[in-house]
Write a protein that holds these residues in place. Sequence first.
Motif, PDB file in Angstrom:
ATOM      1  N   ASP A 248       0.887  -1.198  -0.096  1.00  0.00           N
ATOM      2  CA  ASP A 248       0.128   0.044  -0.074  1.00  0.00           C
ATOM      3  C   ASP A 248       0.873   1.037   0.096  1.00  0.00           C
ATOM      4  O   ASP A 248       0.635   2.352  -0.590  1.00  0.00           O
ATOM      5  N   GLU A 249       1.882   1.172   0.449  1.00  0.00           N
ATOM      6  CA  GLU A 249       2.990   2.367   0.446  1.00  0.00           C
ATOM      7  C   GLU A 249       3.382   2.526  -0.833  1.00  0.00           C
ATOM      8  O   GLU A 249       3.503   3.635  -1.587  1.00  0.00           O
ATOM      9  N   PHE A 250       4.099   1.347  -1.649  1.00  0.00           N
ATOM     10  CA  PHE A 250       4.140   1.571  -2.902  1.00  0.00           C
ATOM     11  C   PHE A 250       3.006   2.145  -3.921  1.00  0.00           C
ATOM     12  O   PHE A 250       3.252   3.034  -4.654  1.00  0.00           O
ATOM     13  N   SER A 251       1.890   1.755  -3.565  1.00  0.00           N
ATOM     14  CA  SER A 251       0.935   2.145  -4.427  1.00  0.00           C
ATOM     15  C   SER A 251       0.329   3.617  -4.253  1.00  0.00           C
ATOM     16  O   SER A 251      -0.005   3.948  -5.330  1.00  0.00           O
ATOM     17  N   SER A 252       0.508   3.984  -2.977  1.00  0.00           N
ATOM     18  CA  SER A 252       0.093   5.423  -2.675  1.00  0.00           C
ATOM     19  C   SER A 252       0.935   6.416  -3.438  1.00  0.00           C
ATOM     20  O   SER A 252       0.791   7.528  -3.767  1.00  0.00           O
TER      21      SER A 252
END
Length: 150
Positions: free
Chosen positions: A19-23
């Motif tokens: 989710d950090e990569f996606s954000s």
Amino acid sequence: MTSEGSHDFARVRRIVKTDEFSSVFRLRPAQKTAHFVLYTRSNDLPHARLGVVVAKRFAPRAVTRNTIKRVTRELFRMAPLPAVDCIVRLARPVNTKQGPATTAALKAILRAEIARLFSSQAPRAAPPSGTPDGTPCGTPCGTPAPKASP
């Protein structure tokens, strides 16, 4: 604690969760070079964090992928970056399966491109004179402002 004085790559300086990569990926690319794309997003931490994405289709040999990651991490550790999340993504093929895995020329090209990406994100120096936004302050430089009389 700023990234200027720290030359480590501890877990707190990595982007590891999906989710950090996606954000960060949701935002537009901050910078592009011939082989790489840099995505950035400011964070609330006192330091910068790094994620590296090297797809097998662009670097078929593991030794090439590992070299790219190693060079990226090294340059990240040395770069004076503000508190941002950075993702460096390989966007174009760097060599073929039949070609040499890593050469000095390839390493030099990749190092120069990644260094250019990180230098574009370095904190900007304060404007040379005047107020913090760069507009003139109204008094000649070097002369103190007149004091108000009581």
